[in-house]
Design a protein around this motif. Structure first.
Motif, PDB file in Angstrom:
ATOM      1  N   LYS A  82       0.813  -1.207   0.000  1.00 26.47           N
ATOM      2  CA  LYS A  82       0.000   0.000   0.000  1.00 26.47           C
ATOM      3  C   LYS A  82       0.851   1.263   0.000  1.00 26.47           C
ATOM      4  O   LYS A  82       0.495   2.238  -0.651  1.00 26.47           O
ATOM      5  CB  LYS A  82      -0.924   0.014   1.219  1.00 26.47           C
ATOM      6  CG  LYS A  82      -1.932  -1.121   1.248  1.00 26.47           C
ATOM      7  CD  LYS A  82      -2.800  -1.034   2.499  1.00 26.47           C
ATOM      8  CE  LYS A  82      -3.828  -2.169   2.537  1.00 26.47           C
ATOM      9  NZ  LYS A  82      -4.675  -2.097   3.761  1.00 26.47           N
ATOM     10  N   LYS A  83       1.943   1.236   0.731  1.00 26.05           N
ATOM     11  CA  LYS A  83       2.816   2.396   0.845  1.00 26.05           C
ATOM     12  C   LYS A  83       4.232   2.001   0.460  1.00 26.05           C
ATOM     13  O   LYS A  83       4.593   0.826   0.483  1.00 26.05           O
ATOM     14  CB  LYS A  83       2.798   2.954   2.279  1.00 26.05           C
ATOM     15  CG  LYS A  83       1.446   3.440   2.757  1.00 26.05           C
ATOM     16  CD  LYS A  83       1.545   3.973   4.179  1.00 26.05           C
ATOM     17  CE  LYS A  83       0.194   4.437   4.701  1.00 26.05           C
ATOM     18  NZ  LYS A  83       0.293   4.968   6.080  1.00 26.05           N
ATOM     19  N   THR A  84       5.021   3.038   0.138  1.00 24.77           N
ATOM     20  CA  THR A  84       6.423   2.830  -0.235  1.00 24.77           C
ATOM     21  C   THR A  84       7.304   3.689   0.658  1.00 24.77           C
ATOM     22  O   THR A  84       6.972   4.844   0.947  1.00 24.77           O
ATOM     23  CB  THR A  84       6.661   3.192  -1.708  1.00 24.77           C
ATOM     24  OG1 THR A  84       5.751   2.446  -2.524  1.00 24.77           O
ATOM     25  CG2 THR A  84       8.080   2.860  -2.133  1.00 24.77           C
ATOM     26  N   TYR A 104      11.592   8.863   3.130  1.00 23.00           N
ATOM     27  CA  TYR A 104      10.403   9.336   2.452  1.00 23.00           C
ATOM     28  C   TYR A 104       9.309   8.272   2.601  1.00 23.00           C
ATOM     29  O   TYR A 104       9.560   7.076   2.416  1.00 23.00           O
ATOM     30  CB  TYR A 104      10.662   9.563   0.960  1.00 23.00           C
ATOM     31  CG  TYR A 104      11.438  10.809   0.610  1.00 23.00           C
ATOM     32  CD1 TYR A 104      11.791  11.728   1.573  1.00 23.00           C
ATOM     33  CD2 TYR A 104      11.795  11.074  -0.717  1.00 23.00           C
ATOM     34  CE1 TYR A 104      12.502  12.875   1.239  1.00 23.00           C
ATOM     35  CE2 TYR A 104      12.502  12.210  -1.067  1.00 23.00           C
ATOM     36  CZ  TYR A 104      12.864  13.114  -0.083  1.00 23.00           C
ATOM     37  OH  TYR A 104      13.563  14.240  -0.405  1.00 23.00           O
ATOM     38  N   VAL A 105       8.072   8.717   2.894  1.00 22.64           N
ATOM     39  CA  VAL A 105       6.916   7.817   2.957  1.00 22.64           C
ATOM     40  C   VAL A 105       5.951   8.250   1.864  1.00 22.64           C
ATOM     41  O   VAL A 105       5.446   9.373   1.874  1.00 22.64           O
ATOM     42  CB  VAL A 105       6.232   7.865   4.339  1.00 22.64           C
ATOM     43  CG1 VAL A 105       5.044   6.903   4.369  1.00 22.64           C
ATOM     44  CG2 VAL A 105       7.237   7.525   5.440  1.00 22.64           C
ATOM     45  N   VAL A 106       5.707   7.359   0.910  1.00 19.02           N
ATOM     46  CA  VAL A 106       4.826   7.634  -0.224  1.00 19.02           C
ATOM     47  C   VAL A 106       3.571   6.780  -0.054  1.00 19.02           C
ATOM     48  O   VAL A 106       3.668   5.558   0.087  1.00 19.02           O
ATOM     49  CB  VAL A 106       5.519   7.316  -1.566  1.00 19.02           C
ATOM     50  CG1 VAL A 106       4.651   7.781  -2.731  1.00 19.02           C
ATOM     51  CG2 VAL A 106       6.906   7.953  -1.619  1.00 19.02           C
ATOM     52  N   ASP A 107       2.403   7.393  -0.091  1.00 18.91           N
ATOM     53  CA  ASP A 107       1.146   6.679   0.126  1.00 18.91           C
ATOM     54  C   ASP A 107       0.640   6.029  -1.157  1.00 18.91           C
ATOM     55  O   ASP A 107      -0.554   6.110  -1.489  1.00 18.91           O
ATOM     56  CB  ASP A 107       0.082   7.630   0.690  1.00 18.91           C
ATOM     57  CG  ASP A 107       0.429   8.103   2.088  1.00 18.91           C
ATOM     58  OD1 ASP A 107       1.031   7.321   2.848  1.00 18.91           O
ATOM     59  OD2 ASP A 107       0.106   9.260   2.424  1.00 18.91           O
ATOM     60  N   ARG A 108       1.529   5.363  -1.870  1.00 19.15           N
ATOM     61  CA  ARG A 108       1.145   4.653  -3.081  1.00 19.15           C
ATOM     62  C   ARG A 108       2.262   3.719  -3.507  1.00 19.15           C
ATOM     63  O   ARG A 108       3.349   3.725  -2.924  1.00 19.15           O
ATOM     64  CB  ARG A 108       0.817   5.624  -4.216  1.00 19.15           C
ATOM     65  CG  ARG A 108       1.953   6.550  -4.585  1.00 19.15           C
ATOM     66  CD  ARG A 108       1.676   7.357  -5.823  1.00 19.15           C
ATOM     67  NE  ARG A 108       1.672   6.528  -7.021  1.00 19.15           N
ATOM     68  CZ  ARG A 108       1.528   6.989  -8.264  1.00 19.15           C
ATOM     69  NH1 ARG A 108       1.320   8.294  -8.440  1.00 19.15           N
ATOM     70  NH2 ARG A 108       1.564   6.196  -9.301  1.00 19.15           N
ATOM     71  N   VAL A 136       5.267  13.618  -7.015  1.00 16.22           N
ATOM     72  CA  VAL A 136       4.493  12.782  -6.097  1.00 16.22           C
ATOM     73  C   VAL A 136       4.419  13.455  -4.734  1.00 16.22           C
ATOM     74  O   VAL A 136       5.391  14.067  -4.264  1.00 16.22           O
ATOM     75  CB  VAL A 136       5.135  11.383  -5.964  1.00 16.22           C
ATOM     76  CG1 VAL A 136       4.347  10.519  -4.988  1.00 16.22           C
ATOM     77  CG2 VAL A 136       5.196  10.706  -7.318  1.00 16.22           C
ATOM     78  N   ASN A 137       3.268  13.328  -4.102  1.00 20.86           N
ATOM     79  CA  ASN A 137       3.127  13.786  -2.723  1.00 20.86           C
ATOM     80  C   ASN A 137       3.723  12.736  -1.784  1.00 20.86           C
ATOM     81  O   ASN A 137       3.408  11.547  -1.883  1.00 20.86           O
ATOM     82  CB  ASN A 137       1.648  14.007  -2.379  1.00 20.86           C
ATOM     83  CG  ASN A 137       1.042  15.167  -3.143  1.00 20.86           C
ATOM     84  OD1 ASN A 137       1.723  16.145  -3.425  1.00 20.86           O
ATOM     85  ND2 ASN A 137      -0.237  15.051  -3.475  1.00 20.86           N
ATOM     86  N   TYR A 138       4.562  13.198  -0.907  1.00 23.93           N
ATOM     87  CA  TYR A 138       5.190  12.302   0.073  1.00 23.93           C
ATOM     88  C   TYR A 138       5.492  13.139   1.308  1.00 23.93           C
ATOM     89  O   TYR A 138       5.386  14.369   1.306  1.00 23.93           O
ATOM     90  CB  TYR A 138       6.470  11.674  -0.498  1.00 23.93           C
ATOM     91  CG  TYR A 138       7.503  12.674  -0.924  1.00 23.93           C
ATOM     92  CD1 TYR A 138       8.468  13.161  -0.049  1.00 23.93           C
ATOM     93  CD2 TYR A 138       7.521  13.172  -2.241  1.00 23.93           C
ATOM     94  CE1 TYR A 138       9.401  14.099  -0.441  1.00 23.93           C
ATOM     95  CE2 TYR A 138       8.444  14.101  -2.647  1.00 23.93           C
ATOM     96  CZ  TYR A 138       9.384  14.563  -1.745  1.00 23.93           C
ATOM     97  OH  TYR A 138      10.312  15.503  -2.139  1.00 23.93           O
ATOM     98  N   ARG A 139       5.872  12.453   2.355  1.00 22.22           N
ATOM     99  CA  ARG A 139       6.259  13.142   3.590  1.00 22.22           C
ATOM    100  C   ARG A 139       7.562  12.540   4.089  1.00 22.22           C
ATOM    101  O   ARG A 139       7.838  11.354   3.877  1.00 22.22           O
ATOM    102  CB  ARG A 139       5.161  13.014   4.650  1.00 22.22           C
ATOM    103  CG  ARG A 139       4.853  11.589   5.062  1.00 22.22           C
ATOM    104  CD  ARG A 139       3.670  11.544   6.038  1.00 22.22           C
ATOM    105  NE  ARG A 139       3.344  10.192   6.450  1.00 22.22           N
ATOM    106  CZ  ARG A 139       2.562   9.368   5.773  1.00 22.22           C
ATOM    107  NH1 ARG A 139       2.040   9.773   4.608  1.00 22.22           N
ATOM    108  NH2 ARG A 139       2.304   8.157   6.220  1.00 22.22           N
ATOM    109  N   ALA A 140       8.349  13.383   4.715  1.00 20.20           N
ATOM    110  CA  ALA A 140       9.654  12.961   5.236  1.00 20.20           C
ATOM    111  C   ALA A 140       9.526  12.655   6.716  1.00 20.20           C
ATOM    112  O   ALA A 140       9.023  13.472   7.505  1.00 20.20           O
ATOM    113  CB  ALA A 140      10.699  14.038   5.006  1.00 20.20           C
TER     114      ALA A 140
END
Length: 301
Positions: free
Chosen positions: A232-234, A270-274, A261-265
């Motif tokens: 689900k997440k990367t 990096y956490v990518v919700d896809r 891509v939208n991500y958060r640190a």
């Protein structure tokens, strides 16, 4: 000769026509006349087999009441006495079980208390005899350690009543008795069965099947050290030597080109919700430094 024959024949005719003497009629001499076939069938149909009439559906079955001694036996089996419980100082500690009856011995000159579980809230209190028994509640402690305390006091000796405590967690059935003298239960509490451990969901299966391709000349310091996903997440992890100012933006390559891509640190990750098949970390505009991230074919569903 002919005349003699005629005389003989005449004599025989007279003998045949003579009437026999009358015989008296009796029941034994009268034979019953058989009924015709149609009348016989009607007679059989007129006398059908008599079957018991079924009871009306609206009639309720009779209830058999249990003998009076059975209720006494049930209560006796459910009753928990002080002699079978444990003590912690002056507190009588029962093992809690739903439906059990707990004995509480009181005395007119003393106050007995019932201590509930921390955080347990009383919803209702009911007593069988509210004229000769005083039952009230108060609180001890505060916050998470706060506990409800039920105060019980009889007004005379040789009394008996039952008390029902309804809380937000369970119900307590208590049988209170009062005795003369100074022997009484100062406090009643319970030990509770430990709740069954909640069944935890299985941990997610992590996929580390990613290829990280830096530039041919030299790999930048912000080249990822690991990439993985859980379906689900990367997550893209960088070295601890990377400063926040040097972190490059992440692009995903699609059929229409690069897409930011939208991500958060989170720290150095990096956490990518896809999930993506190909992504690029790009730093710079005219001659950007590119590190490519490709999901392996074996890892793709």
């Amino acid at each position: 000769m002919t005349r003699v024959v005629r005389i003989a024949l005449s004599a025989l005719s007279l003998a045949a026509c003579a009437t026999p003497p009358e015989m008296p009629l009796t029941l034994s001499t009268v034979a019953p006349l058989p009924l015709p076939a149609p009348l016989t069938e009607l007679a059989q149909e007129a006398e059908p087999d008599l079957a018991p009439m079924p009871e009306p559906a609206s009639k309720k079955p009779e209830r058999v009441s249990a003998p009076p001694q059975s209720l006494a036996e049930v209560n006796k089996a459910a009753r928990q006495r002080a002699a079978n419980a444990a003590y912690e100082d002056a507190a009588l500690v029962y093992n809690y079980a739903p439906g059990a009856l707990y004995e509480l011995q009181t005395a007119p000159s003393y106050i007995s208390t019932i201590l509930l579980e921390p955080g347990e809230t009383v919803l209702d209190i009911a007593a069988g005899d509210t004229t000769r028994w005083m039952v009230s509640q108060t609180l001890t402690g505060s916050g998470e350690t706060g506990r409800t305390l039920i105060i019980v006091k009889p007004l005379a000796a040789k009394l008996k009543t039952n008390i029902v405590l309804a809380t937000d967690r369970r119900a307590y059935l208590i049988e209170a008795v009062s005795v003369a003298g100074d022997t009484y239960t100062a406090q009643v509490a319970w030990s509770y069965p430990k709740p069954a451990a909640a069944e935890l969901p299985p941990p997610p299966v992590l996929n580390y099947g990613y290829d990280i391709t830096p530039p041919r000349r030299s790999a930048p310091v912000w080249t990822p050290v690991s990439v993985w996903d859980d379906g689900k997440k990367t997550w893209i992890a960088f070295s601890s030597n990377v400063a926040a100012a040097d972190m490059p933006p992440l692009f995903v390559r699609t059929g229409e080109g690069l897409e930011l891509v939208n991500y958060r640190a989170e720290g150095q990750t990096y956490v990518v919700d896809r999930i993506f098949d190909r992504a690029e970390l790009r730093l710079g505009q005219k001659k950007p430094i590119v590190v490519r991230i490709d999901r392996q074919e074996a890892a793709r569903p």
